[in-house]
Write an enzyme that holds these catalytic residues in place. Sequence first.
Site, PDB file in Angstrom:
ATOM      1  N   SER A  69       0.420   5.618  -1.640  1.00 53.29           N
ATOM      2  CA  SER A  69      -0.230   6.792  -1.048  1.00 53.29           C
ATOM      3  C   SER A  69      -0.373   6.606   0.458  1.00 53.29           C
ATOM      4  CB  SER A  69      -1.617   7.020  -1.668  1.00 53.29           C
ATOM      5  OG  SER A  69      -2.498   5.968  -1.322  1.00 53.29           O
ATOM      6  N   GLY A  70      -0.808   7.662   1.133  1.00 55.74           N
ATOM      7  CA  GLY A  70      -1.169   7.587   2.543  1.00 55.74           C
ATOM      8  C   GLY A  70      -0.065   7.113   3.468  1.00 55.74           C
ATOM      9  N   SER A  73      -6.260  -1.131  13.300  1.00 59.81           N
ATOM     10  CA  SER A  73      -6.987   0.132  13.352  1.00 59.81           C
ATOM     11  C   SER A  73      -7.598   0.282  14.731  1.00 59.81           C
ATOM     12  CB  SER A  73      -8.099   0.124  12.301  1.00 59.81           C
ATOM     13  OG  SER A  73      -9.019   1.184  12.488  1.00 59.81           O
ATOM     14  N   TYR A 113     -15.300  -3.128   7.088  1.00 64.63           N
ATOM     15  CA  TYR A 113     -13.945  -2.664   7.374  1.00 64.63           C
ATOM     16  C   TYR A 113     -13.590  -2.999   8.824  1.00 64.63           C
ATOM     17  CZ  TYR A 113     -10.048   0.533   8.234  1.00 64.63           C
ATOM     18  OH  TYR A 113      -8.833   1.065   8.593  1.00 64.63           O
ATOM     19  N   GLY A 128       0.825  -1.211   0.000  1.00 61.97           N
ATOM     20  CA  GLY A 128       0.000   0.000   0.000  1.00 61.97           C
ATOM     21  C   GLY A 128       0.852   1.250   0.000  1.00 61.97           C
TER      22      GLY A 128
END
Length: 339
Positions: free
Chosen positions: A20-21, A145, A158, A17
Amino acid sequence: MALRLKPLNQQTIVVTGASSGIGLATAQMAAQRGARVLLVARDEAGLEQATRDIVAQGGEAMYVVADVGRREDLQLVADTAIEQFGGFDTWVNNAGVSIWGKLEDVRDRDHQRLFETNFWGVVYGSTIAAAHLRGKGGAIINLGSMASDRALPLQGMYSASKHAVKGFTDSLRMELEEEGTPISVTLIKPAGIGTPFTAHAKNYTDREPKLPPPVYRPEDVAEAILHAAEHPRRDLFVGSASKMMSSISNHTPRLLDWIGRRVLVKAQLREEQVRQQQQGTLYEPGGGGRVHGDHPGQTVRPSLYTRAVLHPKSTGAVALAAVAALAWLAAGQGRLRRV
């Protein structure tokens, strides 16, 4: 074999990943600190630009275009790291996607696709990394998360995927420790982070999505990841909001249920109506090259909590200095009043 992690400037780090980010911020920061970096994502244009920028600044980097939901793609990533760099020392499973919408409104295939990236990507990456690191040692770092400990409305699948990532990561850690394998396994649990996350989400609602405040910097997550690459940690929260939500969930879960239904649904939707149905990056890559996202009306702020956790001595010294300064000012004001 004892568990010892190398300094960053002696490491090769794989980051998924990474176009980006959080992934891009981590790759950039790792390269700045002397690590060799292998960037992984589906977005070739974003990867190419990120790699070119790192090399232009004196870093050492390569990229591999891969879909983390395919084991064979991630095996190619590992083989490339071995062929080009002689192996890798840290593997970061960061790739992730999201969907905004009520669970009953979302197509089954979209739910499945999300799990292919968020959960199976972590499983494939972790097991491939463990096979390579078993004889030499190193770190596997998985991105969970705040939703690993506490589910969110409108991001139900999610949340489910991040719960699954936590369960898998904890089980893998215990199994590797039971074998005496010198591999550190860390779960990173960020709060809301100011990346292009909402722009990349598929949206089933009639409103533009947003992150509920507080929103923290991507660089804080990168700092936590790179800290775990050098220091064995079981888990790390990024943002005091993540730590607080986890703690409250353990003790008074029904309070958070009430907050979820009364506050968090509205807090994840902007006022403006959605202009067109947002497909996001669930199936197709896009929008790479940016670390930060667009979060109007929200302050993207540094996490002082995370800084204190990662650097307790220096943070304590700063806090003591601040207390001493306040005491000195108070004493000075008292003397002035007496004169």
